[in-house]
Design a protein around this motif. Structure first.
Motif, PDB file in Angstrom:
ATOM      1  N   THR A  20       0.818  -1.217   0.000  1.00 46.71           N
ATOM      2  CA  THR A  20       0.000   0.000   0.000  1.00 46.71           C
ATOM      3  C   THR A  20       0.852   1.269   0.000  1.00 46.71           C
ATOM      4  OG1 THR A  20      -0.123  -0.011   2.424  1.00 46.71           O
ATOM      5  CG2 THR A  20      -1.876  -1.156   1.215  1.00 46.71           C
ATOM      6  N   GLU A  21       2.165   1.133   0.115  1.00 48.26           N
ATOM      7  CA  GLU A  21       3.044   2.296   0.126  1.00 48.26           C
ATOM      8  C   GLU A  21       3.520   2.687  -1.270  1.00 48.26           C
ATOM      9  OE1 GLU A  21       6.139   1.527   2.910  1.00 48.26           O
ATOM     10  OE2 GLU A  21       4.771   1.356   4.611  1.00 48.26           O
ATOM     11  N   SER A  22       2.986   2.029  -2.289  1.00 52.40           N
ATOM     12  CA  SER A  22       3.223   2.438  -3.668  1.00 52.40           C
ATOM     13  C   SER A  22       1.882   2.790  -4.291  1.00 52.40           C
ATOM     14  CB  SER A  22       3.898   1.311  -4.459  1.00 52.40           C
ATOM     15  OG  SER A  22       3.107   0.135  -4.435  1.00 52.40           O
ATOM     16  N   LYS A  23       1.865   3.786  -5.157  1.00 48.96           N
ATOM     17  CA  LYS A  23       0.633   4.256  -5.783  1.00 48.96           C
ATOM     18  C   LYS A  23       0.759   4.186  -7.303  1.00 48.96           C
ATOM     19  CE  LYS A  23      -1.949   5.433  -2.219  1.00 48.96           C
ATOM     20  NZ  LYS A  23      -1.166   4.808  -1.155  1.00 48.96           N
ATOM     21  N   ILE A  24      -0.395   4.050  -7.963  1.00 46.70           N
ATOM     22  CA  ILE A  24      -0.451   3.907  -9.418  1.00 46.70           C
ATOM     23  C   ILE A  24      -1.327   5.020  -9.983  1.00 46.70           C
ATOM     24  CG2 ILE A  24      -1.037   2.370 -11.321  1.00 46.70           C
ATOM     25  CD1 ILE A  24      -0.598   0.018  -9.432  1.00 46.70           C
ATOM     26  N   PHE A  25      -0.837   5.655 -11.051  1.00 44.58           N
ATOM     27  CA  PHE A  25      -1.511   6.796 -11.648  1.00 44.58           C
ATOM     28  C   PHE A  25      -1.780   6.530 -13.128  1.00 44.58           C
ATOM     29  CE2 PHE A  25       1.062   8.133  -8.132  1.00 44.58           C
ATOM     30  CZ  PHE A  25       0.287   9.049  -7.439  1.00 44.58           C
ATOM     31  N   MET A  26      -2.887   7.057 -13.625  1.00 44.19           N
ATOM     32  CA  MET A  26      -3.227   6.972 -15.046  1.00 44.19           C
ATOM     33  C   MET A  26      -3.360   8.383 -15.592  1.00 44.19           C
ATOM     34  SD  MET A  26      -6.527   5.197 -16.837  1.00 44.19           S
ATOM     35  CE  MET A  26      -6.905   5.445 -18.583  1.00 44.19           C
ATOM     36  N   ASP A  27      -2.499   8.728 -16.551  1.00 44.53           N
ATOM     37  CA  ASP A  27      -2.496  10.059 -17.145  1.00 44.53           C
ATOM     38  C   ASP A  27      -2.453  11.145 -16.069  1.00 44.53           C
ATOM     39  OD1 ASP A  27      -2.565   8.996 -19.706  1.00 44.53           O
ATOM     40  OD2 ASP A  27      -4.738   8.956 -19.763  1.00 44.53           O
ATOM     41  N   GLY A  28      -1.684  10.880 -15.013  1.00 49.04           N
ATOM     42  CA  GLY A  28      -1.488  11.837 -13.945  1.00 49.04           C
ATOM     43  C   GLY A  28      -2.469  11.743 -12.808  1.00 49.04           C
ATOM     44  N   SER A  29      -3.578  11.022 -12.986  1.00 53.52           N
ATOM     45  CA  SER A  29      -4.622  10.942 -11.961  1.00 53.52           C
ATOM     46  C   SER A  29      -4.492   9.645 -11.169  1.00 53.52           C
ATOM     47  CB  SER A  29      -6.000  11.018 -12.618  1.00 53.52           C
ATOM     48  OG  SER A  29      -7.016  11.119 -11.653  1.00 53.52           O
ATOM     49  N   LEU A  30      -4.644   9.744  -9.857  1.00 53.32           N
ATOM     50  CA  LEU A  30      -4.506   8.587  -8.973  1.00 53.32           C
ATOM     51  C   LEU A  30      -5.573   7.538  -9.262  1.00 53.32           C
ATOM     52  CD1 LEU A  30      -3.227   7.246  -6.426  1.00 53.32           C
ATOM     53  CD2 LEU A  30      -4.907   8.516  -5.071  1.00 53.32           C
ATOM     54  N   ILE A  31      -5.159   6.267  -9.329  1.00 49.24           N
ATOM     55  CA  ILE A  31      -6.086   5.143  -9.455  1.00 49.24           C
ATOM     56  C   ILE A  31      -6.286   4.534  -8.075  1.00 49.24           C
ATOM     57  CG2 ILE A  31      -6.549   2.904 -10.496  1.00 49.24           C
ATOM     58  CD1 ILE A  31      -4.767   3.656 -12.814  1.00 49.24           C
ATOM     59  N   ASN A  32      -7.458   4.699  -7.508  1.00 54.45           N
ATOM     60  CA  ASN A  32      -7.784   4.008  -6.268  1.00 54.45           C
ATOM     61  C   ASN A  32      -8.284   2.605  -6.614  1.00 54.45           C
ATOM     62  OD1 ASN A  32      -7.596   6.023  -3.915  1.00 54.45           O
ATOM     63  ND2 ASN A  32      -8.701   7.183  -5.482  1.00 54.45           N
ATOM     64  N   ASN A  33      -7.880   1.604  -5.840  1.00 50.68           N
ATOM     65  CA  ASN A  33      -8.301   0.216  -6.058  1.00 50.68           C
ATOM     66  C   ASN A  33      -7.914  -0.276  -7.450  1.00 50.68           C
ATOM     67  OD1 ASN A  33      -9.906  -0.221  -3.481  1.00 50.68           O
ATOM     68  ND2 ASN A  33     -10.953   1.571  -4.344  1.00 50.68           N
ATOM     69  N   TYR A  34      -6.615  -0.193  -7.741  1.00 54.11           N
ATOM     70  CA  TYR A  34      -6.091  -0.685  -9.018  1.00 54.11           C
ATOM     71  C   TYR A  34      -6.272  -2.196  -9.138  1.00 54.11           C
ATOM     72  CZ  TYR A  34      -2.653  -1.799 -12.658  1.00 54.11           C
ATOM     73  OH  TYR A  34      -2.021  -2.275 -13.793  1.00 54.11           O
ATOM     74  N   PHE A  35      -6.225  -2.894  -7.998  1.00 55.56           N
ATOM     75  CA  PHE A  35      -6.320  -4.353  -8.004  1.00 55.56           C
ATOM     76  C   PHE A  35      -7.737  -4.806  -7.665  1.00 55.56           C
ATOM     77  CE2 PHE A  35      -1.958  -3.227  -6.997  1.00 55.56           C
ATOM     78  CZ  PHE A  35      -1.241  -4.007  -7.889  1.00 55.56           C
ATOM     79  N   SER A  36      -8.094  -5.984  -8.150  1.00 51.12           N
ATOM     80  CA  SER A  36      -9.431  -6.522  -7.924  1.00 51.12           C
ATOM     81  C   SER A  36      -9.618  -6.937  -6.473  1.00 51.12           C
ATOM     82  CB  SER A  36      -9.673  -7.732  -8.835  1.00 51.12           C
ATOM     83  OG  SER A  36      -8.780  -8.789  -8.500  1.00 51.12           O
ATOM     84  N   ASN A  37     -10.871  -7.002  -6.028  1.00 54.46           N
ATOM     85  CA  ASN A  37     -11.175  -7.492  -4.689  1.00 54.46           C
ATOM     86  C   ASN A  37     -10.804  -8.969  -4.584  1.00 54.46           C
ATOM     87  OD1 ASN A  37     -12.506  -5.082  -3.612  1.00 54.46           O
ATOM     88  ND2 ASN A  37     -14.078  -5.489  -5.150  1.00 54.46           N
ATOM     89  N   SER A  38     -10.397  -9.383  -3.383  1.00 51.39           N
ATOM     90  CA  SER A  38      -9.997 -10.770  -3.197  1.00 51.39           C
ATOM     91  C   SER A  38     -10.213 -11.169  -1.746  1.00 51.39           C
ATOM     92  CB  SER A  38      -8.527 -10.956  -3.590  1.00 51.39           C
ATOM     93  OG  SER A  38      -8.187 -12.326  -3.624  1.00 51.39           O
ATOM     94  N   VAL A  39      -9.870 -12.421  -1.438  1.00 52.12           N
ATOM     95  CA  VAL A  39     -10.011 -12.953  -0.086  1.00 52.12           C
ATOM     96  C   VAL A  39      -8.631 -13.029   0.549  1.00 52.12           C
ATOM     97  CG1 VAL A  39     -12.046 -14.277  -0.751  1.00 52.12           C
ATOM     98  CG2 VAL A  39      -9.801 -15.363  -0.843  1.00 52.12           C
TER      99      VAL A  39
END
Length: 747
Positions: A169-188
């Motif tokens: 959670t200490e790394s973040k992913i951005f698309m065209d400069g905008s933050l992507i929240n919940n880049y990964f799918s839900n899981s167990v």
């Protein structure tokens, strides 16, 4: 007598003619910083007379020209110089002191901590969509492919990019400069979520494992900046089919080639593969998912771009394991997840200024049901229901100062609204993080450049503000050798999952120090990097056990008394040139890290940090067979594991380590084949790729960790859902001939 007089006149006329064309020597020396420079072209303007300087910077040539002239000194790496001279009957001596030509292509670029794949001229190591699709074991996922680069840890039981001793959670992913929240799918718990986004959506990426730009924030470890494609080359229709999924999509390019739109739809189900392979995980509900997306892109008359991307996906699964608690036979967990994401970006140049603006909205819902089974009877479930709404807006204005210098500034708003319900724990978490930032690229010369930036953030939930300066410097040591240094402060809010009660919290903080030496030439790249990270104000937590029958404890933030460090060395080598049709790379990471955070009773080596990680990737394309063969291998030294419990000492509740140990070393060899039957066929109506991929060919029984019972007397290992997995699929494109892509990129 008359004859002799005529001869004398003719002789005088001839000598005058020759004298008029007598050669005059022009010579001198050309220097740069008081040193002679070779291969400088010295020319008498508007003539064919000239010379090239020797190794000491000297030049010399003869000319029959007379009068006022211009002497020019030219070389691609230096500014052109013109000097006025007068040519008569005497030799001319002219010296020149050069000034370096500032060039965007030749200028050294700060690259400490980052690997770019968006600009091939500046890339430390290219990781294009083709690279990702053809990396065996990556399963076509961007995040999985990054595991084969230095600095990223292989953590199979949890999603996220674990970078240089940092959590996922200490790394973040951005698309065209905008933050992507919940880049990964839900899981167990115990099964990592997958990338939600199609890799082909992005034309490139910039992966920063530390010291990243002031334009980005809220990430203690690193950032991944994804750049979506602009307009497609032409209209196309795509299909994908395998025993796991079905997908279809199209892209329609306007006749004027200034706009496009497209959509995709996909469905996945794992039940068929459960009947073929011996899964470690007992899926009582086979993982399945439905996803779709839509996009449009518009190019303005002045060269700007408006781009929209929207997607929706839903997934569900159910898992059954032997219960670790006495009195129960099995523990069951079922998941239903829903997510939607929308991104709108706009880029336009206004005079000398470039505007980049983007906004995104995402909604994520995760419904987990925990229950037990005893004598074939299932208990009533305990529900963990979370849902969140996330809005991000960002605007950046940039102005070029000269060819290699620029200044940019802007602001960002990130709003979070989350709700959680789990037994006795209920919460409604809201926060608005507002940020302003400024950054400048300073090109002092082609051999020296710097990046100086600052970022300030305010959190409405914390009621606090931070100030984060960042600095980077790059210097060219020789033609292909550069060195970079980067430093910066980075802040991040405590994870909302830990905020389950009132407490006085602050930003978590890290400091990055990075030193890099790099050699980059055509087809080859070598990079050595050393880093040190210091963590302060990390979250400390205590455990709360809700009223349910499961060993599902909730950690609640207590204070910011945590701390830690991470230091290490990394080596990366990529070679596309030495062996014909072979592209390979090697990466090695050494990591020394310790932390006292969350519920750790003392400073410990984190359970997600491996001391040694080695990866190798090789790709061979065989044109005559129309076949691509891809191999990858990863080795990671066994990570530590801990069973941390609480006890009462002198009326105080304290954490202590009840069980601990070290996991076995991780090993995985993967192989994949790509067969292209239509490769090179003229007027082919379809371009087809057949894929066969085998993950963990040798069947290594890797272990990711251990779960423990409430009293610590029993444990079970956390393992991959399946040891060896085989994927077979076909991908068909109508309207697009990808022959050259296949050949040039080793598809």
């Amino acid at each position: 007598m008359k004859t002799q007089g005529t001869k004398l006149l003719l002789l005088i006329a001839f000598l005058s003619f020759v004298a008029g064309y007598a050669q005059v020597r022009i010579s001198g020396k050309v220097t740069f910083k008081n040193k002679g420079v070779n291969e400088i072209n010295v020319t008498l303007k508007d003539t064919y007379d000239g010379a090239t300087t020797d190794a000491q910077g000297n030049f010399s040539f003869e000319t029959s020209e007379k009068g006022n002239h211009i002497l020019t000194f030219t070389h691609p790496k230096y500014q052109n110089i013109e000097k006025a001279i007068v040519i008569d009957n005497q030799d001319v001596s002219v010296n020149a002191e050069l000034k370096e030509e500032i060039s965007e292509i030749d200028a050294v670029v700060v690259s400490a901590g980052s690997i770019e794949a968006s600009d091939k001229k500046r890339a430390t190591a290219l990781l294009t969509p083709i690279d990702i699709y053809t990396t065996a074991g990556a399963d076509g996922q961007i995040s999985s492919a990054l595991n084969y680069l230095p600095g990223v840890q292989k953590v199979g039981e949890s999603e996220g990019l674990f970078i240089r001793g940092g959590t996922g959670t200490e790394s973040k992913i951005f698309m065209d400069g905008s933050l992507i929240n919940n880049y990964f799918s839900n899981s167990v718990p115990g099964i990592a979520g997958r990338d939600r986004f199609n890799t082909s959506l992005f034309k490139g990426n910039v992966f920063s494992s530390g010291g990243y730009s002031a334009l980005y924030g809220q990430a203690l470890s690193g950032a991944l900046m994804l750049e979506s494609v602009d307009l497609p080359d032409q209209s196309s229709v795509d299909f994908g089919i395998s025993p796991i999924f079905l997908s279809a999509g199209f892209q329609k390019l306007g006749e004027d080639k200034t706009h496009s739109f497209g959509a995709t739809l996909g469905y996945s189900l794992l039940s068929l593969m459960q009947n073929v392979f011996n899964f470690n995980t007992d899926f009582i509900d086979a993982p399945q998912g439905l996803n779709g997306d839509f996009n449009f892109r518009i190019k303005t008359k002045s060269g700007g771009f408006l781009k929209y991307y929207g997607m929706y996906d839903s997934n569900k699964m159910g898992v059954k394991t032997e219960s670790l608690e006495p009195g129960y036979d099995f523990a069951l967990v079922r998941l239903k997840g829903n997510n939607t994401y929308h991104n709108l970006s706009f880029k336009q140049k206004f005079g000398k200024y470039l505007l980049n603006a983007a906004t995104s909205y995402s909604y994520n819902k995760s419904d987990l049901n925990f229950s037990t089974e005893t004598n074939n009877l299932e208990s009533d479930p305990s529900k963990l229901l979370t849902n969140g709404n996330y809005i991000n807006f960002k605007a950046v204005v940039e102005r070029k100062i000269n060819k290699i210098s620029a200044v940019r500034a802007g602001f960002e708003l990130n709003n979070t609204d989350e709700k959680l319900n789990f037994g006795e724990v209920q919460k409604h978490y809201t926060d608005l993080i507002s940020a302003v930032f400024a950054e400048t690229d300073l090109g002092f010369s082609n051999a020296l450049s710097a990046k100086i930036g600052v970022r300030a953030e305010n959190s409405s939930f914390l009621g606090k503000t931070n100030f984060a300066p960042r600095f980077a410097l790059a210097y060219r040591l020789a033609k292909d050798w550069t060195t970079s240094f980067a430093y910066g402060l980075f802040y991040q809010n405590p994870e909302s999952r830990y905020i389950n009660g009132p407490s006085d919290l602050d930003f978590q903080k890290s400091q990055h120090y990075i030193f890099q030496v790099q050699r980059a030439s055509e087809g080859r790249s070598l990079r050595f990097e050393a880093f040190y990270k210091k963590y302060d104000q990390l979250i400390k937590t205590f455990n709360v056990t809700p009223d349910n029958e499961q060993n599902q404890q909730v950690q609640t933030a207590l204070n910011n008394n945590g701390y830690g460090y991470a230091k290490g060395l990394e080596l990366f080598w990529r070679d596309k040139k030495t062996f014909k049709n072979i592209d390979y790379w090697l990466s090695y990471s050494f990591l020394d890290s310790q932390r006292d955070f969350i519920n750790y009773p003392m400073s410990l080596k984190p359970n997600f940090a491996s001391a040694h990680t080695l990866s190798a990737v090789a790709k061979r394309f065989i044109p005559e067979w129309k076949l691509g063969v891809n191999l990858s291998y990863t080795y990671a030294k066994g990570r530590p594991y801990y069973d941390i419990a609480t006890k009462t000492e002198n009326s105080n509740v304290v954490n202590y380590i009840r069980n601990e140990g070290k996991l076995k070393d991780y090993n995985a060899l993967n192989i994949s084949f790509n067969y292209l039957p239509n490769l090179g066929k003229k007027d082919a109506k379809a371009f087809t790729v057949f894929v066969l991929s085998v993950s963990n060919v040798l069947g290594s029984k890797n272990v990711y960790g251990y779960n423990f019972s409430l009293d610590g007397s029993r444990s079970s290992s956390v393992v991959p859902p399946v040891n060896t997995f085989v994927f077979i699929g076909a991908f068909i494109s109508f309207g697009v001939d990808r022959t050259q892509d296949a050949i040039n990129n080793n598809l």
